[in-house]
Design a protein around this motif. Structure first.
Motif, short mmCIF file in Angstrom:
data_model
loop_
_atom_site.label_atom_id
_atom_site.label_comp_id
_atom_site.label_asym_id
_atom_site.label_seq_id
_atom_site.Cartn_x
_atom_site.Cartn_y
_atom_site.Cartn_z
N PHE A 36 41.22 46.97 44.77
CA PHE A 36 40.57 45.76 44.30
C PHE A 36 39.75 45.18 45.45
O PHE A 36 39.94 45.54 46.61
N GLN A 38 37.76 41.30 46.76
CA GLN A 38 37.54 39.88 46.53
C GLN A 38 36.52 39.36 47.52
O GLN A 38 36.72 39.42 48.73
N LYS A 42 34.91 34.25 44.77
CA LYS A 42 34.99 35.04 43.53
C LYS A 42 36.43 35.50 43.29
O LYS A 42 37.25 35.52 44.20
N GLU A 43 36.69 35.87 42.06
CA GLU A 43 38.01 36.38 41.72
C GLU A 43 38.17 37.82 42.22
O GLU A 43 37.19 38.55 42.38
N GLU A 45 38.69 41.57 41.88
CA GLU A 45 38.29 42.46 40.79
C GLU A 45 38.68 43.90 41.09
O GLU A 45 38.73 44.34 42.24
N ALA A 60 35.35 51.05 38.28
CA ALA A 60 34.57 49.95 37.70
C ALA A 60 33.13 50.43 37.54
O ALA A 60 32.64 51.25 38.32
N THR A 106 43.77 47.78 35.23
CA THR A 106 42.64 47.17 35.93
C THR A 106 42.84 45.69 36.19
O THR A 106 41.96 45.04 36.76
N GLN A 107 43.97 45.14 35.79
CA GLN A 107 44.24 43.72 35.98
C GLN A 107 45.20 43.53 37.15
O GLN A 107 46.15 44.30 37.33
#
Length: 124
Positions: A36, A38, A42-43, A45, A60, A106-107
């Motif tokens: 991931f 960041q 921003k969040e 991802e 992604a 993906t979370q």
């Protein structure tokens, strides 16, 4: 259980970096690894993920064709090769572990263990 991410740095646009994620303390190989990122403000991802034993991968849309993911089971290490880097790839990159599954989550809430981040900065 521990995940150790490394390999970040400063690179020019179009350059490459290889991130590493070393896993330790897991009772078995039955877990998937996700990467991931960041960016400030921003969040976090999802970027890429891999099943540990089956070799399945998922990326992604924003990184498809530029990033590849691989593993070395003997070293308990997952690699994220990043090519053709863009300024928008600048972020803190994290690796994380989730329970083994055919589908790669993906979370962030699907991942139980997280490593510390490694900074990737793409700038001229």
């Amino acid at each position: 259980v521990q995940l150790q991410a490394s390999g970040g740095g400063l690179v020019q646009p179009g350059g490459s970096l290889r991130l590493s994620c070393v896993a330790s303390g897991f009772p078995s190989d039955d877990y998937n690894i996700g990467w991931f990122r960041q960016a400030p403000g921003k969040e976090r991802e999802f970027v890429a993920g891999m099943t540990w034993s089956g070799g399945g991968t998922h990326f992604a849309d924003s990184v498809k064709g530029r990033l590849t993911i691989s593993r070395d089971n003997a070293k308990n290490t997952v690699y994220l090769q990043m090519n053709s880097l863009k300024p928008e790839d600048t972020a803190l990159y994290y690796c994380a572990a989730a329970g083994a599954s055919v589908e790669i989550a993906t979370q962030t809430y699907d991942y139980n263990y997280w490593g510390q981040g490694t900074q990737v900065t793409v700038s001229s």
